[in-house]
Design an enzyme around this catalytic site. Structure first.
Site, PDB file in Angstrom:
ATOM      1  N   CYS A  97     -29.918  52.016   2.671  1.00 30.59           N
ATOM      2  CA  CYS A  97     -30.675  52.364   3.951  1.00 30.59           C
ATOM      3  C   CYS A  97     -32.084  51.603   4.068  1.00 30.59           C
ATOM      4  CB  CYS A  97     -30.791  53.899   3.741  1.00 30.59           C
ATOM      5  SG  CYS A  97     -31.904  54.630   5.215  1.00 30.59           S
ATOM      6  N   CYS A 161      -8.631   4.009 -11.644  1.00 35.92           N
ATOM      7  CA  CYS A 161      -9.969   3.809 -11.394  1.00 35.92           C
ATOM      8  C   CYS A 161     -10.051   2.309 -10.692  1.00 35.92           C
ATOM      9  CB  CYS A 161     -10.650   4.080 -12.772  1.00 35.92           C
ATOM     10  SG  CYS A 161     -12.572   3.657 -12.417  1.00 35.92           S
ATOM     11  N   CYS A 436      22.125 -34.513   6.238  1.00 33.73           N
ATOM     12  CA  CYS A 436      22.792 -35.182   5.092  1.00 33.73           C
ATOM     13  C   CYS A 436      22.565 -36.678   5.135  1.00 33.73           C
ATOM     14  CB  CYS A 436      24.428 -34.714   4.838  1.00 33.73           C
ATOM     15  SG  CYS A 436      25.263 -34.873   6.271  1.00 33.73           S
ATOM     16  N   HIS A 576      30.345 -34.721   5.864  1.00 33.38           N
ATOM     17  CA  HIS A 576      28.961 -34.772   5.075  1.00 33.38           C
ATOM     18  C   HIS A 576      29.111 -36.183   4.506  1.00 33.38           C
ATOM     19  CE1 HIS A 576      26.273 -33.209   2.127  1.00 33.38           C
ATOM     20  NE2 HIS A 576      27.031 -33.844   1.230  1.00 33.38           N
TER      21      HIS A 576
END
Length: 689
Positions: A97, A161, A436, A576
């Site tokens: 109070c 870290c 080639c 070829h």
């Protein structure tokens, strides 16, 4: 001060807006002005700022049919508690109070706690989500973890870290997060923040008790915040995983997709997926990685480090396990050309080749090489052990091409040329793409591949700028061939075909034609002899088309004295081209085909036949009508020809000493096999060569 009736405003009973007295409806919500205006709160706008009321202290609320909005005074009275000793109305947050310092009753305290909890729940239901998320993010943002080594404050997601790269200590990290979280809880508690300061006359125990209810409210709020932060972290983790999966998928190759399909194929018992991966050259010992499991999105079925064998055992796929444990077929030998083992020297050689290109002044704008070089294999290969020689040939030669050319008696068909004159030629391996022809020409001269398209650019530029000389020769040769096949073309079609031929020379990776071989003979300023199959066949052995590459290509558009008579040799099999190069012998005899041949001691001579194994003269390409029937004269004029003892017409290919860069590249290439032979001698003892 007398009140002016015109200055008295009336508050709306619904939205509490202060309306002018003359207004019959609320300006904001259009509610009807209350009839009992005298019983309602009114505001005096005269300037004193005091609340003007009727003589009655009671607050008459609106009718039950309307929305009821509690007034401020009523709310304040309801929140106060009366002192049992002096009956003073104290604020709800006061634990004693104010007048007599009497302690708040326990029943009032319990009722305040229940009201605070209910108010918190209702407030949290209507709280803005963005504010809660902002609060949670700020809480998470501040939860950095200190490095155990250098004490640097790192972000929560950092695995190590940022300063010293020490791995994250999770025990210490979690402890630090709890401490920081508790610190923020104590500062963010609304009941502690809004509590009135402790009275100097109140005892310490009363202050401790007064904080119990506020701590309880703060605990409830913090639990809600932590639950929300957990849900936000889970959603953020899910979103980050999706982003990681997209990044991994973008970097995956075709073989990676086959690998994942094989893993799922074992789970689904799909043998075809496993066979596709193995047929594509997939590694049977490959292990599942963290990235693979992220893409598969099935951590319950796959584990890091598992191979296909592990998966087959886990899922009990015995048929797939037999396939995986079957011995692998022998793979094709790895090609190691001298240019592969010395890439820096090969790049320097190509640079020298580019510098040796020139363009002669005059009407014929064709590029040409100023330096004339002929590549040959070193005779030192014969000094190696037989096993080392086999390895060398498997790594630098195209054994499939050699097999085809020798089986069809296109090269090395004369025992006289191979034995007595040491004139065996070998096909070098090169790329199987549309370059080639250019690779083989540069290999036959400088021993390197045309990786920088030096010859292709020179070919396109020569055909474009020298078309005034190339086009008539090409058109006449094509007309002769067309007349033999009983068809003809108009001028527009001839020009269109010529433009297509030129465009092929300027497009990297495209296959080239006889016209390009003819133009390359002018760029080299030397003849080109092509030993080619007569028919192009499929892999099943079916005849597809007539090849038409076999023969001799002479630089007929240059003057004879401007060109070199030493030719280069190429082989052609099923679409070829391959460079055909000789090998110098250890006991160089330099035996000529006639006694009149005067050969320098430093020059190796290879004799290339100008007839086939049946004695027929090789065709000469791009002849005019006047030159038809004069093939031997043309060969004698543009080549250094002679006859062997058995009457074979051959052309002399004189090989001069290598340029410095080419010699250095060959020496580094041979050193590798010297080391292999030394290791063989050291492990198995000396052996006779």
């Amino acid at each position: 001060m007398p009140r002016n009736e015109q200055n008295i405003k009336w508050p709306c009973e619904y939205c509490t807006y202060l309306n002018w007295p003359t207004a019959m409806r609320c300006v904001m919500c259009r509610a009807v002005k209350p009839s009992n205006l005298a019983a309602c709160d009114v505001i005096d706008d005269s300037g004193d700022g005091q609340l003007s009321r009727s003589s009655s202290d009671e607050i008459i609320c609106p009718s039950e049919g309307a929305h009821q909005y509690p007034s401020k005074k009523k709310s304040a009275v309801d929140n106060k508690w009366p002192c049992q000793s002096c009956t003073y109305q104290n604020p709800s947050k006061s634990e004693t109070c104010i007048m007599c310092q009497e302690r708040k009753p326990d029943a009032v305290r319990q009722r305040n706690i229940e009201n605070a909890e209910s108010n918190f729940v209702s407030d949290s239901n209507v709280r803005n989500d963005s504010n809660i998320e902002r609060k949670t993010k700020s809480l998470l943002k501040s939860s950095k973890w200190p490095c155990s080594k250098c004490t640097f404050e790192n972000w929560p997601k950092s695995p190590k870290c940022a300063l010293c790269s020490t791995p994250k200590n999770r025990a210490r990290s979690d402890e630090g997060m709890v401490k920081v979280g508790n610190a923020k809880k104590s500062h963010s508690s609304p009941s502690l923040k809004n509590s009135p300061p402790r009275s100097p006359r109140s005892p310490l125990g009363a202050c401790k008790k007064s904080s119990d209810s506020s701590i309880e409210v703060a605990r409830i709020e913090d639990e809600a915040v932590i639950q929300l932060s957990d849900s936000l972290q889970a959603s953020c983790k899910l979103r980050n995983d999706r982003e990681d999966i997209l990044q991994i998928r973008n970097k995956m190759t075709n073989k990676d997709w086959l690998w994942l399909a094989a893993c799922r194929g074992i789970r689904d018992h799909n043998v075809t997926a496993v066979k596709k991966y193995l047929s594509a050259g997939g590694d049977r010992t490959r292990q599942l990685t963290k990235e693979d499991i992220l893409v598969l999105s099935e951590p319950e079925n796959f584990e890091i480090g598992h191979t296909l064998v592990h998966l087959a055992i886990t899922f009990q796929r015995e048929d797939i396990l037999r396939i995986l444990l079957r011995p692998e077929p022998p793979s094709r030998s790895l090609k190691r050309l001298p240019s592969h083992l010395s890439p820096d020297l090969a790049a320097a050689i190509r640079k020298q080749v580019a510098y040796s290109l020139r363009q002669k002044k005059g009407a014929f704008q064709c590029l040409f090489f100023t330096e004339q070089v002929t590549f040959f294999l070193p005779g030192e290969i014969h000094s190696f052990d037989v096993r080392i020689q086999q390895q060398i040939f498997s790594e630098i030669l195209d054994l499939d091409v050699q097999k085809v050319l020798e089986e069809e008696s296109l090269i090395n068909w004369s025992s006289e040329l191979i034995g007595y004159y040491s004139s065996r030629i070998y096909p070098l391996w090169n790329r199987a793409a549309g370059d080639c022809l250019l690779d083989s020409v540069l290999q036959a001269t400088w021993g390197v591949l045309d990786r920088e398209n030096i010859l292709r650019r020179a070919l396109f530029e020569s055909l474009s700028e020298g078309q005034k000389r190339f086009f008539p020769r090409w058109k006449e040769a094509e007309q002769i061939q067309a007349s033999e096949m009983n068809y003809s073309l108009d001028d527009h079609q001839w020009k269109q075909d010529w433009l297509n031929t030129v465009s092929l020379a300027g497009t990297a990776g495209t296959s080239l034609e006889q016209t390009h071989v003819f133009a390359l003979a002018h760029i080299l300023r030397r003849p080109i002899i092509v030993y080619a199959v007569k028919y192009v066949k499929s892999r099943k052995g079916e005849t597809i088309d007539y090849a038409r590459f076999e023969g001799v290509y002479l630089p007929l558009l240059w003057e004879e004295d401007f060109c070199m008579k030493t030719p280069i040799a190429l082989g052609y099999t099923r679409g070829h081209f391959s460079a055909l190069v000789p090998m110098e012998s250890l006991n160089e005899r330099n035996v000529g085909a006639s006694s009149s041949v005067d050969v320098n001691e430093d020059t190796h001579v290879t004799y290339l036949p100008l007839v086939d194994h049946e004695g027929r003269l090789l065709p000469i390409h791009f002849q005019t009508v006047e030159e038809i029937g004069q093939e031997e004269r043309l060969l004698q004029s543009w080549l250094d020809c002679c006859f062997t003892n058995n009457g074979i017409l051959v052309a002399k290919q004189k090989v001069t000493p290598r340029p410095a860069l080419v010699g250095q590249m060959i020496d580094e290439w041979l050193n590798r096999y010297h080391h292999l032979q030394d290791d063989m001698i050291g492990s198995r003892g000396a052996f006779k060569i």
